[in-house]
Write an enzyme that holds these catalytic residues in place. Structure first.
Site, PDB file in Angstrom:
ATOM      1  N   LYS A 180       0.852  -1.201   0.114  1.00  0.00           N
ATOM      2  CA  LYS A 180       0.011  -0.027   0.078  1.00  0.00           C
ATOM      3  C   LYS A 180       1.038   1.394  -0.218  1.00  0.00           C
ATOM      4  CE  LYS A 180      -1.704   2.694   3.119  1.00  0.00           C
ATOM      5  NZ  LYS A 180      -1.813   4.107   2.118  1.00  0.00           N
ATOM      6  N   GLU A 183      -1.403   7.251  -0.138  1.00  0.00           N
ATOM      7  CA  GLU A 183      -2.193   7.573  -1.109  1.00  0.00           C
ATOM      8  C   GLU A 183      -1.759   9.129  -1.771  1.00  0.00           C
ATOM      9  OE1 GLU A 183      -2.309   7.196   2.116  1.00  0.00           O
ATOM     10  OE2 GLU A 183      -3.244   8.636   3.123  1.00  0.00           O
ATOM     11  N   CYS A 288      12.949  11.587   7.695  1.00  0.00           N
ATOM     12  CA  CYS A 288      12.693  11.101   9.110  1.00  0.00           C
ATOM     13  C   CYS A 288      14.402  11.292   9.617  1.00  0.00           C
ATOM     14  CB  CYS A 288      12.787   9.528   9.148  1.00  0.00           C
ATOM     15  SG  CYS A 288      13.553   8.359   8.467  1.00  0.00           S
TER      16      CYS A 288
HETATM   17  P1  NAD Z   1       1.694   9.034   8.126  1.00  0.00           P
HETATM   18  O1  NAD Z   1       1.899   8.132   9.373  1.00  0.00           O
HETATM   19  O2  NAD Z   1       0.852   9.984   7.902  1.00  0.00           O
HETATM   20  O3  NAD Z   1       1.436   7.877   6.843  1.00  0.00           O
HETATM   21  C1  NAD Z   1       1.965   6.636   6.764  1.00  0.00           C
HETATM   22  C2  NAD Z   1       1.020   5.556   6.067  1.00  0.00           C
HETATM   23  O4  NAD Z   1       0.008   5.255   7.250  1.00  0.00           O
HETATM   24  C3  NAD Z   1       0.288   6.120   4.951  1.00  0.00           C
HETATM   25  O5  NAD Z   1       0.424   4.859   4.029  1.00  0.00           O
HETATM   26  C4  NAD Z   1      -1.047   6.404   5.476  1.00  0.00           C
HETATM   27  O6  NAD Z   1      -2.260   5.951   4.575  1.00  0.00           O
HETATM   28  C5  NAD Z   1      -1.285   5.500   6.647  1.00  0.00           C
HETATM   29  N1  NAD Z   1      -2.064   6.108   7.685  1.00  0.00           N
HETATM   30  C6  NAD Z   1      -2.113   7.594   8.009  1.00  0.00           C
HETATM   31  N2  NAD Z   1      -3.041   7.702   9.061  1.00  0.00           N
HETATM   32  C7  NAD Z   1      -3.424   6.534   9.406  1.00  0.00           C
HETATM   33  C8  NAD Z   1      -4.221   6.053  10.454  1.00  0.00           C
HETATM   34  N3  NAD Z   1      -4.820   7.048  11.478  1.00  0.00           N
HETATM   35  N4  NAD Z   1      -4.533   4.787  10.707  1.00  0.00           N
HETATM   36  C9  NAD Z   1      -4.062   3.889   9.944  1.00  0.00           C
HETATM   37  N5  NAD Z   1      -3.165   4.224   8.672  1.00  0.00           N
HETATM   38  C10 NAD Z   1      -2.994   5.365   8.606  1.00  0.00           C
HETATM   39  O7  NAD Z   1       2.972   9.561   7.534  1.00  0.00           O
HETATM   40  P2  NAD Z   1       3.394  10.460   6.323  1.00  0.00           P
HETATM   41  O8  NAD Z   1       3.000  11.841   6.511  1.00  0.00           O
HETATM   42  O9  NAD Z   1       3.203   9.882   5.141  1.00  0.00           O
HETATM   43  O10 NAD Z   1       5.048  10.331   6.297  1.00  0.00           O
HETATM   44  C11 NAD Z   1       5.776  11.144   7.146  1.00  0.00           C
HETATM   45  C12 NAD Z   1       6.292  10.452   8.427  1.00  0.00           C
HETATM   46  O11 NAD Z   1       6.932   9.268   8.118  1.00  0.00           O
HETATM   47  C13 NAD Z   1       7.197  11.353   9.315  1.00  0.00           C
HETATM   48  O12 NAD Z   1       6.741  11.166  10.515  1.00  0.00           O
HETATM   49  C14 NAD Z   1       8.493  10.617   8.855  1.00  0.00           C
HETATM   50  O13 NAD Z   1       9.556  10.837   9.900  1.00  0.00           O
HETATM   51  C15 NAD Z   1       8.188   9.148   9.109  1.00  0.00           C
HETATM   52  N6  NAD Z   1       9.171   8.444   8.135  1.00  0.00           N
HETATM   53  C16 NAD Z   1      10.064   7.553   9.081  1.00  0.00           C
HETATM   54  C17 NAD Z   1      10.923   6.688   8.366  1.00  0.00           C
HETATM   55  C18 NAD Z   1      11.773   5.865   9.266  1.00  0.00           C
HETATM   56  O14 NAD Z   1      12.672   5.170   8.832  1.00  0.00           O
HETATM   57  N7  NAD Z   1      11.475   5.992  10.564  1.00  0.00           N
HETATM   58  C19 NAD Z   1      11.175   6.846   7.168  1.00  0.00           C
HETATM   59  C20 NAD Z   1      10.465   7.657   6.234  1.00  0.00           C
HETATM   60  C21 NAD Z   1       9.337   8.393   6.992  1.00  0.00           C
END
Ligand code: NAD
Length: 502
Positions: A180, A183, A288
């Protein structure tokens, strides 16, 4: 203001080898952040689509698990060549839907290809262990077997790399997979999987769905799913870990971060400035591993800040999909930009000062783009919201601390534990920092210490939920389960039909 000036890119799902566009009740707009144009609409799939994907993965599972690792690797070798052939196209896709510069987008794709290269070593990586005579005449052996149907849930900030952290290793290990993509940036993920299909992956071995929470919940709770890989923000990572494990699944969930970059008074200041600029403003701070807080130690601020401010003011912001001279792109959405601006404004109300204020930066040719110029917030103190929350935008906090001891005490209080860096010429300070800082990825005179494919991406604490990290041997461990067999064959000798008397 949203604009749609050209035909939308298709955003299909893949189930059992068939690409199709489901008619869902809702869709999510995918933007080109450089212009604000809508370029696609991602279908927000629910439990029915997820169930179909799981059934397809299940149908393909047994044959794929029995496919010799070398044959699986051969498909990955072909895939690697296709990724090289389409390298520039993939990088352009990342730039278009994410907004990062083409150089950054190439890095996104390249780091992902390195995971594919690692996964091509499947036969070596999957070898087991054996010990003869654990007791007289008894042997023990360990083999690594696939776990079954695995799922990958991705964030928006690395449209190529993060999916490739997941499925190449999972497939190499003999699992089937449901991807997935975010989006917000689904198009690069779709193209990556089209190429994988072209490389000869059998139908159903990898399936693609799109969506948000409803789709994720269906994946997390489906009884046939065995393992979940997640990368995203910490609150969601925690939720994924808790829900997935409650439903009996193996989970690795990488979350957000707050990474400190210490600058010691004995640092090489030219390199510190260059490193900080890249760490804080690369990918417009949406990493991140972003070095989002500079901690000047002792008198380091006097030498660091004037050069740093000058270098930040020189960062040009622009439409990265059409202007290769732009050094920084837009952020992912207007809503995200407003959140970042809100955090900057709140920090000023709480007593910080703006050394560089990028809020007024405009790109006149693209008024609909989600631009925010680079900001440096000085005199940040530990209790401020901007010091505690992950900002995830082009903002560098600056904190001033008397000595290394105090700086480490302050940084170790923060509950995130992804990365931490130090700029110094003192081996003693570097050693002390590496040993005592509470973070899983450490940089010494390196601003973005993101481990490559052969090491685990090793976040700690509120930055990671689970035991086995993504990438490297831990990735292989995550996507396999071990079986240990103890065997005793009674002594060869009289009574065996092939025994020959001497
Ligand atoms: P996000 O948490 O909003 O979304 C990530 C995924 O989770 C998406 O596919 C989204 O559809 C899903 N999602 C979002 N809200 C949800 C919910 N309430 N319930 C279930 N699924 C849900 O993250 P983002 O804004 O897309 O990405 C940025 C974040 O990712 C930052 O916090 C960044 O630090 C983190 N990140 C971490 C790493 C790492 O290796 N630690 C690497 C890249 C990004």
């Amino acid at each position: 203001m949203t604009m749609t000036t050209q035909a939308l890119a298709p955003c299909p799902i893949l189930i059992g080898g068939v690409w199709s566009t489901p008619q869902t009740a809702t869709t999510n707009k995918v933007y080109n952040p450089s212009t604000g144009e809508v370029i696609a609409e991602a279908p927000m799939c629910g439990a029915d689509v997820v169930d179909a994907a799981v059934r397809a993965a299940e149908a393909a599972g047994q044959d794929w698990a029995e496919t010799p690792p070398a044959e699986r690797a051969r498909i990955l070798f072909r895939y690697k060549m296709l990724l090289e052939d389409h390298f520039e196209e993939l990088a352009r896709s990342v730039t278009r839907e994410h907004g990062k510069t083409i150089t950054e987008a190439r890095g996104d794709v390249r780091r992902g290809i390195e995971v594919v290269e690692y996964a091509c070593g499947a036969p070596e990586l999957l070898k087991g262990e054996i010990l003869e005579n654990v007791a007289r005449g008894i042997d023990c052996d360990l083999v690594k077997q696939p776990v079954g149907i695995c799922v990958g849930i991705c964030p928006y900030n690395f449209p190529a790399l993060v999916p490739m952290w997941m499925y190449p290793l999972a497939l190499a290990c003999g699992n089937t997979f449901i991807l997935k993509p975010s989006e917000k940036v689904p198009l690069t993920g779709i193209r990556l999987i089209e190429l994988l299909v072209q490389a000869g992956l059998p139908k159903g071995v990898l399936n693609v769905v799109h969506g948000g929470r409803e789709c994720v919940d269906a994946l997390l709770t489906h009884p046939k799913v065995r393992a979940i890989s997640f990368v995203g923000s910490s609150p969601v990572a925690k939720y994924i870990f808790e829900t997935g494990t409650q439903h009996g699944k193996r989970v690795q969930a990488a979350g957000g971060a707050k990474n400190f970059v210490f600058v010691m008074p004995d640092a090489d200041f030219d390199n510190s400035v260059t490193g900080l600029i890249d760490a804080a403003f690369g990918c417009a701070g949406q990493r991140c591993m972003a070095g989002s807080t500079a901690v000047t130690i002792g008198k380091a601020a006097d030498r660091l800040l004037p050069d740093l401010a000058r270098a930040v003011r020189a960062i040009t912001v622009g439409p990265t999909d059409r202007d290769p001279s732009a050094k920084m792109g837009a952020v992912i959405s207007a809503q995200h930009r407003d959140r970042v601006v809100g955090l900057v404004e709140r920090s000023v109300q709480e007593g910080a000062s703006l050394l560089v204020d990028g809020r007024g930066v405009k790109v006149p040719a693209h008024p609909g783009g989600f631009y925010l110029g680079p900001c440096v917030v000085d005199e940040v103190r530990a209790g401020m919201a901007i010091a505690k929350e992950e900002v995830f935008g082009p903002v560098l906090n600056v904190m001033h601390v008397e000595d290394l001891e105090g700086a480490m005490a302050m940084a170790n209080e923060v509950h995130f534990g992804n990365g931490a860096c130090i700029y110094t010429q003192s081996g003693k300070a570097a050693r002390e920092f590496r040993h005592r800082i509470k973070a899983g990825m450490v940089g010494i005179n390196v601003g973005v210490p993101a481990p490559l494919a052969y090491f685990p991406f090793s976040g700690w604490d509120y930055s990671f939920f689970g035991d086995l990290h993504l990438q490297g041997r831990e990735g292989i461990m995550f996507y396999t389960r071990q079986k240990v067999t103890t065997s005793r064959w009674f002594r060869y000798g009289e009574g065996d039909i092939w025994h020959k008397e001497k």
